[in-house]
Design an enzyme around this catalytic site. Structure first.
Site, PDB file in Angstrom:
ATOM      1  CE  LYS A 274      -3.476   2.620   3.011  1.00 43.15           C
ATOM      2  NZ  LYS A 274      -4.082   2.484   4.098  1.00 43.15           N
ATOM      3  CG  ASP A 279      -5.787   7.548   4.926  1.00 39.56           C
ATOM      4  OD1 ASP A 279      -6.703   8.059   4.462  1.00 39.56           O
ATOM      5  OD2 ASP A 279      -5.919   6.664   5.596  1.00 39.56           O
ATOM      6  CE  LYS A 286      -6.759   8.161   8.253  1.00 36.66           C
ATOM      7  NZ  LYS A 286      -7.267   7.055   9.222  1.00 36.66           N
ATOM      8  CG  ASP A 297      -2.064   4.934   5.102  1.00 42.30           C
ATOM      9  OD1 ASP A 297      -1.809   3.881   5.677  1.00 42.30           O
ATOM     10  OD2 ASP A 297      -3.057   5.425   4.644  1.00 42.30           O
ATOM     11  CG  ASP A 356      -9.952   6.819   7.228  1.00 45.00           C
ATOM     12  OD1 ASP A 356      -9.052   7.006   6.498  1.00 45.00           O
ATOM     13  OD2 ASP A 356     -10.088   7.240   8.424  1.00 45.00           O
ATOM     14  CD  GLU A 358      -6.963   4.871   2.850  1.00 46.57           C
ATOM     15  OE1 GLU A 358      -7.868   4.866   3.768  1.00 46.57           O
ATOM     16  OE2 GLU A 358      -5.943   4.605   3.167  1.00 46.57           O
ATOM     17  NE  ARG A 360     -10.886  -1.609   3.734  1.00 40.59           N
ATOM     18  CZ  ARG A 360     -11.255  -1.866   5.086  1.00 40.59           C
ATOM     19  NH1 ARG A 360     -12.565  -2.506   5.205  1.00 40.59           N
ATOM     20  NH2 ARG A 360     -10.738  -1.457   6.259  1.00 40.59           N
TER      21      ARG A 360
END
Ligand code: BES
Ligand code: ZN
Ligand code: ZN
Length: 510
Positions: A274, A279, A286, A297, A356, A358, A360
């Site tokens: 990833k 993020d 968030k 991230d 959030d 995201e 996946r």
């Protein structure tokens, strides 16, 4: 921070004239130091005083010209390092971790004394084979020496310690084996340091474009093949997951692919990381507190690039393909909204309940594409995917979720050897049920319960029956267990596990 030059020599250790020489001291069954011929009476008096017994982690610095036992030694300082008990029940994995930690202690001591030229007077009483020992020690020194000061422009004092420059291993016997371990450890440590460097870069300096440029640099230097899909290509390939996460951004997304393809190979390992360069959560924003950490991230992607660089150097006989989907997750009028339906590469549709969740979405496209394109024998993905894994395992274990027992076992073993422990969580149809949607094939969250596993259940939809393991590194990619060779900030987790896993790969039917 400079790259440390490691070397091994058979010359007389007394002639080492550098800043700091390390001498290992072991303990016998009765907790007394095992005396070497060097420093015997000095050690005896230290032990009598109660100042040093050779216990694991103990240190004693002294100046050879002041100690009769070391007449003729020209090192500026000598440091006894306690290694505890050697012989006996030590499991290999424990003793490797011991020497990584001792390596970290050496690096910390070097920093304290601003010692740049280091020597280790190599003598081992361990059952651990000396090349493994040398690899672990080299990793510990190199990883413990790591700092990131690139953006400290005005406060860098001239007299600040710039890091260790050379480490010489002095050994009369086994110097070839030591050299072999030292070289392997040098490669893995540099790869993990690279991953830490990428992670330490702030979100405004490390965008998908920098990620892609770095992959190209690795490829150019190492002979790997590099392919980068830009936004147009992603659109033409209908990679709806990556594009939807990128919807709110002004920075273009990339899918980065590195390939190690030996002239002859039977099997293919596929690695996916990833690469979310920041993020914010998107419309499902968030909270502000701690949001700055979301520049990390991309640690899964960094681990894959770091590992690929090392794999290029090690040249294993298996094909290894690394994929890194990369974008940031931002908020704007064009951002994906809760309730939107997207279509992934390959056609599976998904209802985005929470923008959030995201990671996946971008991984799904990369997994589906890689699985179809490369027909791998196994897939390993790494992602800072869920906060839930931190609630579950804290910062001491990576969460592993897999559809294959043998693959899980191989990864857990690699993690144990490299000091990057993992704990397997279950996976079953019941978790997949939690992500069923009323309007699309699936939805992107499955509720709070079992959040790490429902995230994995989402990914599972995109790997078919290919043996696959998902490593949730949200708890270990930074703030990992405190150790002498793991600094605060990004740990480089996963890099050494992946290298070990690939190096130990034997033609396997999983
Ligand atoms: N990148 C985060 C996961 C994360 C959280 C990593 C904390 C490290 C520390 C991920 O994209 C995310 O936001 N996940 C959500 C999923 C939820 C909305 C189902 C989470 O864990 O809260
Ligand atoms: Zn998120
Ligand atoms: Zn994320």
């Amino acid at each position: 921070m400079t790259t440390i030059k490691f070397s091994a020599t058979k010359t007389d250790q007394a002639h080492f004239s550098g800043d700091l020489a390390i001498l290992f001291v072991y303990q016998n069954k009765n907790d007394k130091p095992v005396y070497l011929k060097e420093g015997k009476s000095f050690l005896e008096s230290l032990h009598k005083l109660g100042d040093f017994a050779g216990k694991e982690g103990e240190l004693c610095i002294f100046y050879p010209e002041q100690v009769d036992d070391f007449k003729g030694y020209v090192a500026k300082r000598i440091c006894f390092i306690g290694c505890g008990k050697a012989e006996g029940k030590n499991k290999l994995t424990d003793s490797l971790e011991k020497y990584r930690k001792i390596g970290g202690q050496i690096a910390k001591t070097a920093k304290q004394y601003k010692a740049q030229k280091i020597a280790v007077f190599f003598k081992s009483f361990e059952k651990t084979s000396i090349d493994d020992f040398a690899q672990a020690l080299t990793e510990g020194i190199s990883l413990g020496d790591y700092t990131f000061t690139k953006y400290k422009k005005t406060s860098t004092k001239d007299d600040e310690f710039k890091g260790i420059t050379t480490v010489k291993y002095f050994a009369q016997d086994n110097s070839n084996k030591i050299r072999k371990g030292m070289q392997a450890g040098g490669i893995t440590a540099i790869a993990a340091r690279d991953a830490r460097d990428m992670a330490n870069e702030p979100g405004n300096k490390w965008t998908p474009a920098e990620f892609a440029d770095y992959a190209r640099t690795i490829a150019k230097e190492s002979g790997l093949k590099c392919t980068v899909f830009d936004k147009k290509k992603l659109q033409s390939m209908k990679m709806g997951g990556i594009l939807s996460v990128n919807g709110g951004s002004v920075v273009a997304p990339k899918l980065i692919i590195l390939e190690h393809e030996p002239a002859k190979y039977d099997q293919t390992i596929m690695l996916v990381g990833k690469g979310l360069t920041f993020d914010s959560g998107g419309i499902s924003l968030k909270p502000a507190a701690g949001m700055q950490d979301m520049k990390y991230d991309m640690c899964g992607g960094a681990a894959v690039l770091g590992a690929m660089k090392a794999i290029a150097a090690e040249k294993p006989a298996v094909r290894v393909v690394g994929l890194v989907p990369s974008t940031d997750n931002m908020i704007s009028g064009s951002a994906t909204k809760p309730g939107d339906v997207i279509t992934h590469y390959g056609g599976i549709t998904s209802e985005v309940i929470n923008t959030d969740a995201e990671g996946r979405l971008i991984l799904a496209d990369a997994l589906a594409y890689g699985n179809k394109q490369y027909k791998p024998d196994c897939i390993v993905d790494l992602a800072t995917l869920t906060g839930a894994v931190i609630i579950c395992l804290g910062h001491h274990n990576t969460g592993l979720v897999s559809n294959n027992d043998k693959l899980s076992e191989l990864l857990i073993e690699a993690g144990a050897r490299t000091g990057e422990p993992m704990w397997r969580l279950p996976l079953s149809k019941d978790y997949s049920k939690q992500i069923e949607s009323t309007v699309a094939d699936i939805k992107n969250i499955g509720g709070r319960e079992g959040g790490t596993i429902t995230a994995a259940a989402y990914l599972q939809k995109f790997v078919d029956d290919t043996p696959w393991a998902h490593l949730d590194i949200a708890g270990t990619a930074w703030n990992f267990t405190e150790k002498s060779y793991v600094p605060k900030g990004p740990s480089g987790i996963g890099v050494r596990t992946l290298i070990d896993f690939v190096k130990n790969w034997k033609k396997t039917k999983l």
